[in-house]
Design an enzyme around this catalytic site. Structure first.
Site, short mmCIF file in Angstrom:
data_model
loop_
_atom_site.label_atom_id
_atom_site.label_comp_id
_atom_site.label_asym_id
_atom_site.label_seq_id
_atom_site.Cartn_x
_atom_site.Cartn_y
_atom_site.Cartn_z
N THR A 24 -20.89 -13.36 -116.66
CA THR A 24 -20.23 -12.43 -116.36
C THR A 24 -18.99 -11.99 -116.99
O THR A 24 -18.69 -10.88 -117.59
CB THR A 24 -19.72 -12.63 -114.91
OG1 THR A 24 -19.15 -13.86 -114.53
CG2 THR A 24 -21.10 -12.60 -113.81
N LYS B 165 -15.25 -27.44 -117.05
CA LYS B 165 -16.54 -27.84 -116.85
C LYS B 165 -16.52 -29.29 -117.61
O LYS B 165 -16.24 -30.30 -116.99
CB LYS B 165 -17.66 -26.86 -117.05
CG LYS B 165 -17.66 -25.39 -116.34
CD LYS B 165 -16.57 -24.51 -116.64
CE LYS B 165 -16.91 -23.32 -116.01
NZ LYS B 165 -15.83 -22.12 -116.08
N PHE C 290 -18.28 -9.05 -107.64
CA PHE C 290 -18.50 -10.35 -106.74
C PHE C 290 -17.25 -11.11 -106.30
O PHE C 290 -17.28 -11.53 -105.29
CB PHE C 290 -19.64 -11.26 -107.62
CG PHE C 290 -18.92 -11.55 -108.85
CD1 PHE C 290 -19.41 -11.11 -110.03
CD2 PHE C 290 -18.07 -12.86 -108.89
CE1 PHE C 290 -18.68 -11.33 -111.07
CE2 PHE C 290 -17.71 -13.22 -110.05
CZ PHE C 290 -17.79 -12.49 -111.45
#
Ligand code: P71
Length: 470
Positions: free
Chosen positions: A138, A271, A462
């Site tokens: 995204t 991450k 979103f």
């Protein structure tokens, strides 16, 4: 770098058991609430898990981004933060870790991944140029589009089929790249945007053979390859397990080799690198580096801190070293697989093969009776929260957004709900709770009626969209 691969007790004796290579020193209490509480919280949040308060969540599988538990070494490193405006010692430690493990020459720190995406997109894309990528992410695609680039999906077709078993479902289809070069000319291609363990495809890896072949194709045409290295360590584990010739190669060496076929990389260190905040951009070309180093002072901060505190850079430098240890990566991905195996055994539709960082529930498989415009994956995320306070993330039509030209929804083939596992945070018992909850929601699947969107923001909808139950 590690010379040999350390084995767990189970492996040493050929047993099936495996376990995390750490024990827990500090704990954070979890809060359990009632079904009534959750119904109220879900309605207040417009049935969007991004709008829930984390206090109302029991097991938080929204994302593996910035949610890892840091080690005692990382916390100790935080105390050695050199909070100088310029030339912090921790920057040089970070630079050294990136050069050692990822192998790139020049490093620019950024506050997180999208800060780096912004810089590389602005510096390396001319308006009207194409940016081929193995599926999209995204924020990555948005920055490329904001720089005037046109995204082209060049992932292999199999990646769009949630049940197709392929060991390297993140691979680039070289014929698609060739066709684009033939049609538009190499000069119209800004660079190849290559991602390790493709997030939106279900955390699916790219093989070493694929990146090698891509490198030689790009060399013939003078095209650069920039890597989204966000979960490249997890990609290295899949290469070790699945690709011929790498079974005895340590993760660190595989990572280094893979990066060597690319011209630079951007990173969300939230991450793989086991930190709560941080990112970087690294390239081999000096002129591009000079441009990036100049731009970073406009958007992030001086080129030796890039929007981060010294302590954050130290935690990242230490996290990089911890992240490439074989026993760590094996247990991290092992936990994701454990959950995947429970769900698979119960016949619950999930993306196969299970990827590195998450289980992706196939919402179309749960709710074949719902149109995509009733937001099946968003519905599934809401139902899971209502059942047991588990927070997941929609990765379907809501995430895909609208075509900026026509204003129509994009209709992605994959309509998924992601259960993302933070690193070193939850136990196997938590995974059992999650599995049972997913099963309960699956058993009640025929009752689901879907959602309608009642508020839609302009960018990355979103995050803030609101829904009502149909
Ligand atoms: C994830 C995230 C965080 C996120 C971002 C946007 C929407 C929802 C959640 C971030 C990534 C990523 C890849 C492959 C770049 C970024 C941006 N992922 N590339 O999966 O997965 O990094 O968040 O540090 O800015 O939950 P950033």
């Amino acid at each position: 770098m590690t010379e040999h691969i350390p084995q767990t007790m189970g492996q040493q004796f050929g047993r099936r058991s495996w376990a995390e290579p750490w024990k827990i020193k500090m704990v954070e209490p979890l809060r359990m609430n009632t079904r009534e509480d959750r119904a109220r919280a879900a309605a207040e949040a417009g049935y969007n898990t991004f709008l829930l308060r984390s206090e109302d969540v029991y097991i938080d599988l929204l994302t593996d981004s910035g949610t890892s538990a840091m080690s005692d070494r990382q916390w100790a490193g935080m105390m050695t933060g050199d909070e100088a405006y310029a030339g912090s010692r921790n920057f040089y430690n970070l630079e050294n870790a990136i050069q050692t493990y990822y192998g790139y020459k020049h490093v620019v720190p950024t506050h997180q991944g999208r800060g780096a995406e912004h810089l590389i997109s602005q510096a390396a894309i001319k308006p009207g140029q194409f940016v081929p990528g193995n599926m999209y992410f995204t924020t990555t695609r948005l920055h490329q589009e904001m720089a005037g680039g046109i995204f082209v999906d060049v992932i292999i077709d199999e990646a769009h089929d949630p049940t197709f078993l392929h060991p390297f479902k993140g691979n680039i289809d070289l014929d698609k790249v060739k066709a684009l070069i033939d049609r538009e000319g190499a000069g119209k291609i800004a660079y190849i945007s290559l991602a390790g363990t493709v997030n939106m495809a279900g955390g699916q890896p790219v093989s070493m053979a694929n990146v090698k072949a891509l490198r030689s194709l790009c060399d013939q045409h003078g095209i650069k390859i920039y890597l989204d290295a966000t979960r490249m360590v997890e990609n290295a584990l899949f290469i070790q397990e699945r690709e011929e010739g790498y079974a005895d190669t340590p993760i660190a060496a595989i990572l280094h080799e893979f990066c060597g076929y690319t011209d630079g990389a951007w990173m969300s260190a939230k991450k793989d690198s086991l930190v709560n905040i941080g990112g970087w951009l690294a390239v081999n070309d000096w002129d591009l580096f000079e441009e990036l180093r100049n731009m970073v002072v406009v958007f992030e901060g001086l080129h030796t801190y890039g929007g981060l505190a010294g302590r954050d850079m130290e935690a990242m430098a230490i996290g990089i070293v911890e992240s490439v240890q074989d026993d760590h990566v094996r247990s991290r991905v092992g936990q994701v697989r454990y959950l995947g195996e429970l769900l698979t055994d119960w016949g619950i539709p999930i993306v196969q093969p299970v990827g590195g960082h998450a289980i992706f529930l196939d919402a179309k498989g749960f709710y074949p009776h719902l149109q995509q415009t009733a937001f099946p994956a968003q519905t599934l995320a809401a139902e899971l929260y209502l059942d047991s306070g588990i927070r997941s993330m929609e990765r379907g039509i809501v995430s895909a957004g609208r075509n900026p030209k026509t204003g129509d929804h994009y209709y992605p083939k994959l309509e998924l709900t992601r259960l993302t596992i933070p690193r070193r945070v939850y136990t196997q018992a938590h995974m059992d709770v999650v599995a049972e909850s997913v099963k309960a929601v699956y058993d009640g699947r025929e009752q689901a009626r879907g959602l309608q969107m009642v508020y839609e923001p302009r960018y990355l909808r979103f995050f803030q969209a609101r829904f009502e139950r149909l």
